[in-house]
Design a protein around this motif. Sequence first.
Motif, PDB file in Angstrom:
ATOM      1  N   ALA A  87       5.125  -7.910  -0.750  1.00  0.00           N
ATOM      2  CA  ALA A  87       4.247  -7.356   0.347  1.00  0.00           C
ATOM      3  C   ALA A  87       3.641  -8.044   0.787  1.00  0.00           C
ATOM      4  O   ALA A  87       4.931  -9.126   2.126  1.00  0.00           O
ATOM      5  N   ASP A 120      -2.067  -3.801  -1.432  1.00  0.00           N
ATOM      6  CA  ASP A 120      -1.413  -4.231  -0.062  1.00  0.00           C
ATOM      7  C   ASP A 120      -1.824  -3.320   0.290  1.00  0.00           C
ATOM      8  O   ASP A 120      -1.908  -2.647   1.196  1.00  0.00           O
ATOM      9  N   ARG A 121      -2.128  -4.862   2.048  1.00  0.00           N
ATOM     10  CA  ARG A 121      -2.729  -3.885   3.561  1.00  0.00           C
ATOM     11  C   ARG A 121      -3.536  -3.473   3.588  1.00  0.00           C
ATOM     12  O   ARG A 121      -3.624  -2.480   3.789  1.00  0.00           O
ATOM     13  N   CYS A 143      -0.095 -11.028  -0.851  1.00  0.00           N
ATOM     14  CA  CYS A 143      -0.291 -10.977  -1.610  1.00  0.00           C
ATOM     15  C   CYS A 143      -1.456 -10.745  -2.497  1.00  0.00           C
ATOM     16  O   CYS A 143      -1.922 -10.932  -3.512  1.00  0.00           O
TER      17      CYS A 143
END
Length: 427
Positions: free
Chosen positions: A172, A179-180, A175
């Motif tokens: 990741a 994610d993102r 976290c």
Amino acid sequence: MRSTYSRLLLGTAALAGSALLYASQTNVRVAPDPDNAGLKLPAGFGALKVAETGGKARHIAITPQGTIYVKLNRVKDGKGILVLHSQPNGKATVTSGFGDYGGTGMYVKSGYLYASSDHDVYRYKLDDRGEVVDPAKAELLVRGLKVGSQHESKSIVLDNDNNLYVNVGAYANACQEQDRTRGSKGIPNCPILDSAGGIWQFKASQLNQRYAQGTRYATGLRNVVGLDWNPQDNQLFVMQHGRDQLHDNWPALYTDQQSATLPAECMYALSKGSNAGWPYIYYDPQRKEVMQGPEYGGDGKTAAKGDYLKPAAAYPAHMAPNGLLFYTGNMFPAKYRNGAFIAFHGSWNRAPEPQAGYMVAFQPFKDGKPSGQWEVFADNFSGSAEKTASGRADHRPCGLAQGPDGSLYVSDDSKGTIYRIVYNAKK
């Protein structure tokens, strides 16, 4: 059938050949390429292209006798490890290969060649010529290492007490719950850290160890590709890939410019139980301070809440340090002795700033610790300043190794070129 006398003669000849090869590796200065292999180097240094492997050459290891082993990220022609032998002119020839797995890790220690896939770690016995005794029979040391959708590579190093250290990258960016993803908060007590985001320790000589049998040696490390054992203070040093997308995910808190220059790529000196703080924190090189991550309540101005390991040294953001090597040779001038070379693979996400990296840096050390400002050592792997700025590099440094003569080898995981840097001036 050969007589016993004939076999003895052949064995003596082989040992003599090995001794001659070692002598040639340690005593003969090779000539650099006329253009220094396209590299820009400090005065007195030269470089040559040792070989073109045609594969994505990740980490590299060289035996005391001069045999070169290169780990390929992906299997090429059924082989994931290439064997190269040096010629009198300093070039090398790919003579064979083995291992039906790709990966990154490659290391030589105490008569064994160690290699990793993204899932496992193997070793191969070396003979007195630095050759693998039986390439078809890898000994499985560790199996079932954690693999996610990113940061899969498993870099390895050994200490002097029969311990093997393996990077298990966090799967990741920070976290987050998603994610993102813009505005997604961090997961409390990040569960990734239970099985990834750190360095795991195993026994270097115990076969068939399961992942669960390893010890989590250090945690809070997003991803470590470059690592090495510092012989001067008998300690593990690592280079962390810093987090991405501060502006993309938190546009109200960070500008494009801040996202391009934050966070630092950090060198850490680890001990058992070290916690470098990912995903809760990042290191701001302008403030020279450990900052609270935005996923965990940070705002770009608030110092970290908690007692986390501070970097031993810090470098510009998003340059992807993929190789680390402590120099112990005698070829280079005294200033390089016991210092660290770092291979910066190069960035993809420094916009609106130019992309950066694609070079080998040198970090001076004193008494086992970073001392003084780092400097660019070998540059222009990319091919030009324009290619660096746009991220369209011809070559990208990845692995580092020291030859028996003290020369520095650099692998390229873009086109598979192997470089050798030598010093021919008077010291």
